[in-house]
Enzyme design. Structure first.
Site, PDB file in Angstrom:
ATOM      1  N   ARG A 108      24.012  38.127 -16.668  1.00 53.67           N
ATOM      2  CA  ARG A 108      23.837  36.987 -17.592  1.00 53.67           C
ATOM      3  C   ARG A 108      23.284  35.819 -16.803  1.00 53.67           C
ATOM      4  O   ARG A 108      23.845  35.444 -15.775  1.00 53.67           O
ATOM      5  CB  ARG A 108      25.155  36.566 -18.235  1.00 53.67           C
ATOM      6  N   HIS A 135      19.206  37.988 -26.192  1.00 51.58           N
ATOM      7  CA  HIS A 135      20.632  38.318 -26.102  1.00 51.58           C
ATOM      8  C   HIS A 135      20.839  39.663 -26.841  1.00 51.58           C
ATOM      9  O   HIS A 135      21.453  39.714 -27.913  1.00 51.58           O
ATOM     10  CB  HIS A 135      21.447  37.196 -26.752  1.00 51.58           C
ATOM     11  N   GLN A 138      24.274  41.217 -28.188  1.00 50.09           N
ATOM     12  CA  GLN A 138      24.803  40.487 -29.343  1.00 50.09           C
ATOM     13  C   GLN A 138      24.274  41.088 -30.656  1.00 50.09           C
ATOM     14  O   GLN A 138      24.997  41.172 -31.665  1.00 50.09           O
ATOM     15  CB  GLN A 138      24.383  39.006 -29.238  1.00 50.09           C
ATOM     16  N   ASP A 231      23.634  29.200 -34.631  1.00 53.95           N
ATOM     17  CA  ASP A 231      24.057  29.178 -33.229  1.00 53.95           C
ATOM     18  C   ASP A 231      24.120  27.709 -32.808  1.00 53.95           C
ATOM     19  O   ASP A 231      23.607  26.824 -33.519  1.00 53.95           O
ATOM     20  CB  ASP A 231      23.031  29.961 -32.387  1.00 53.95           C
ATOM     21  N   CYS A 272      27.122  33.819 -33.299  1.00 51.11           N
ATOM     22  CA  CYS A 272      27.422  34.571 -32.065  1.00 51.11           C
ATOM     23  C   CYS A 272      28.643  33.996 -31.356  1.00 51.11           C
ATOM     24  O   CYS A 272      29.309  34.712 -30.606  1.00 51.11           O
ATOM     25  CB  CYS A 272      26.209  34.556 -31.150  1.00 51.11           C
ATOM     26  N   ARG A 317      31.404  43.052 -30.470  1.00 54.09           N
ATOM     27  CA  ARG A 317      30.718  42.972 -29.179  1.00 54.09           C
ATOM     28  C   ARG A 317      31.233  44.059 -28.246  1.00 54.09           C
ATOM     29  O   ARG A 317      30.475  44.700 -27.520  1.00 54.09           O
ATOM     30  CB  ARG A 317      30.958  41.599 -28.510  1.00 54.09           C
TER      31      ARG A 317
HETATM   32  N1   CP Z   1      28.372  35.356 -28.015  1.00 57.67           N
HETATM   33  C1   CP Z   1      28.517  35.318 -26.681  1.00 57.67           C
HETATM   34  O1   CP Z   1      27.689  35.827 -25.927  1.00 57.67           O
HETATM   35  O2   CP Z   1      29.651  34.699 -26.259  1.00 57.67           O
HETATM   36  P1   CP Z   1      30.031  34.347 -24.756  1.00 57.67           P
HETATM   37  O3   CP Z   1      29.095  33.277 -24.298  1.00 57.67           O
HETATM   38  O4   CP Z   1      31.453  33.902 -24.809  1.00 57.67           O
HETATM   39  O5   CP Z   1      29.858  35.593 -23.922  1.00 57.67           O
HETATM   40  N1  NVA Z   2      22.133  30.260 -27.555  1.00 60.57           N
HETATM   41  C1  NVA Z   2      23.418  30.287 -26.911  1.00 60.57           C
HETATM   42  C2  NVA Z   2      24.093  31.607 -27.117  1.00 60.57           C
HETATM   43  C3  NVA Z   2      25.476  31.701 -26.565  1.00 60.57           C
HETATM   44  C4  NVA Z   2      26.109  33.046 -26.776  1.00 60.57           C
HETATM   45  C5  NVA Z   2      23.265  29.985 -25.436  1.00 60.57           C
HETATM   46  O1  NVA Z   2      22.345  30.534 -24.805  1.00 60.57           O
HETATM   47  O2  NVA Z   2      24.030  29.179 -24.908  1.00 60.57           O
END
Ligand code: CP
Ligand code: NVA
Length: 330
Positions: A108, A135, A138, A231, A272, A317
């Site tokens: 990540r 992502h 997700q 989001d 998400c 998830r």
């Molecule tokens: N939706 C999601 O990716 O959540 P986190 O940032 O908590 O992993």
């Molecule tokens: N768009 C958000 C998604 C988090 C799961 C981010 O990148 O912070």
């Protein structure tokens, strides 16, 4: 039945066929059943995975950890800032080292190119746990949640409201095109997805009998929608200074009662997560003090209301990430 996914990386959904995505969803349903019935499924005992996080996480990290443990694997977590990658050691060297020790790597972080390069050099499957562009894990959870509620997903209308050029919106557009879901990006003109990605998705959508629409008209965009999705307005890695501009730009695209009333009466709400829907977070409180808004991308009422399926989505998830790891490592 698609060709085996064994040994493949999971970097973005554009790399996967419709049948392969459907196969992962079927597998996730099987794993959810095994979990719910307390049936052991340590199918990958003896394998080890590493989770490399350059940004924070609750759901993605916990999903990989629980899913890895359920499958019988050893799981190592490297938190933001605690590996040598990028600071004292190149990405290429890091990937080669991790590939010698682990059977799979989750990443990540920032640029999509980083996760693509990790996969190029590691020699083991790499899974994208979120980049600035996409992502993909997700998406599997989101579509599984849609299918659980409607019994199908092909032909439904899904609307993403707000920052329509972020990683989640981009990925929703791709998964919709691949699976025959009609997708609407509903946001300001300034925050629409990249034109090249829209063109690619429209080509894929044509093959699968669905449409990709971009609009800044909330009434038109959300009319008869089956899924309303949003989001946060400022994503991880973006500067704090951008809040003022985003609040101004994205407030008209907040998911509220009027939006839900304009949608199909059976519509569901997805997010998400994490979400700013009340004042129970430090950032939420800071924004309230500075700008006077107690809720942002979604109202607390919609978030907690009967159409909201966000916690089913969060649970999914784990089941879907388990499917991805199993399919690529078995
Ligand atoms: N939706 C999601 O990716 O959540 P986190 O940032 O908590 O992993
Ligand atoms: N768009 C958000 C998604 C988090 C799961 C981010 O990148 O912070």
């Amino acid at each position: 039945m698609p060709r085996s996914l064994s040994g493949r990386s999971f970097l973005k959904l554009l790399d996967f066929s419709t049948e392969e995505i459907q196969y992962l969803l079927e597998l996730a349903k099987d794993f959810k059943h095994l979990k719910r019935t307390n049936t052991p499924h340590k199918y990958l005992t003896g394998k080890n995975i590493v989770l490399l996080f350059e940004k924070t996480s609750t759901r993605t990290r916990c999903s990989f950890e629980v899913a890895g443990n359920d499958l019988g694997m050893g799981v190592t977590y490297l938190d933001p800032g605690s590996s040598q990658m990028g600071k004292k050691e190149s990405l290429e060297d890091t990937a080669k080292v991790l590939g010698r020790m682990f059977d799979g790597i989750e990443y990540r972080g920032f640029d999509q190119q980083i996760v693509e390069d990790l996969a190029k050099y590691a020699g083991v499957p790499v899974w994208n746990g979120l980049t600035t562009d996409f992502h993909p894990t997700q998406m599997l959870a989101d579509v599984l949640t849609i299918e659980e509620n409607f019994g199908y997903y092909k032909g439904l209308k899904m609307v993403f409201m707000g920052d329509a050029r972020n990683n989640v919106a981009n990925s929703l557009m791709v998964v919709s095109a691949k699976l025959g879901i009609n997708f609407v990006a509903c946001g300001p003109k300034e925050n629409m997805p990249d034109e090249a990605l829209v063109a690619t998705c429209r080509e894929i959508a044509k093959e699968n009998g669905c449409t990709i629409e971009l609009t800044d008209d909330v009434k038109k965009g959300t009319k008869n929608a089956d899924v309303i999705y949003t989001d946060i307005w400022v994503s991880m890695g973006e500067p704090d200074e951008i809040w003022a501009e985003r609040i101004k730009l994205l407030s008209p695209f907040q998911v509220n009662d009027a939006v839900m009333a304009n949608a199909n009466p059976e519509a569901i709400f997805l997010h998400c997560l994490p979400s700013f829907h009340d004042l129970e977070t430090t950032i939420g409180m800071d924004i309230y003090k500075k700008f006077g808004i107690p809720e942002m991308e979604v109202t607390d009422k919609v978030f907690r209301g009967p159409q909201s399926k966000v916690f089913d989505e969060a649970e999914n998830r784990m089941h879907t990430i388990k499917a991805v790891m199993y399919a690529t490592l078995k």
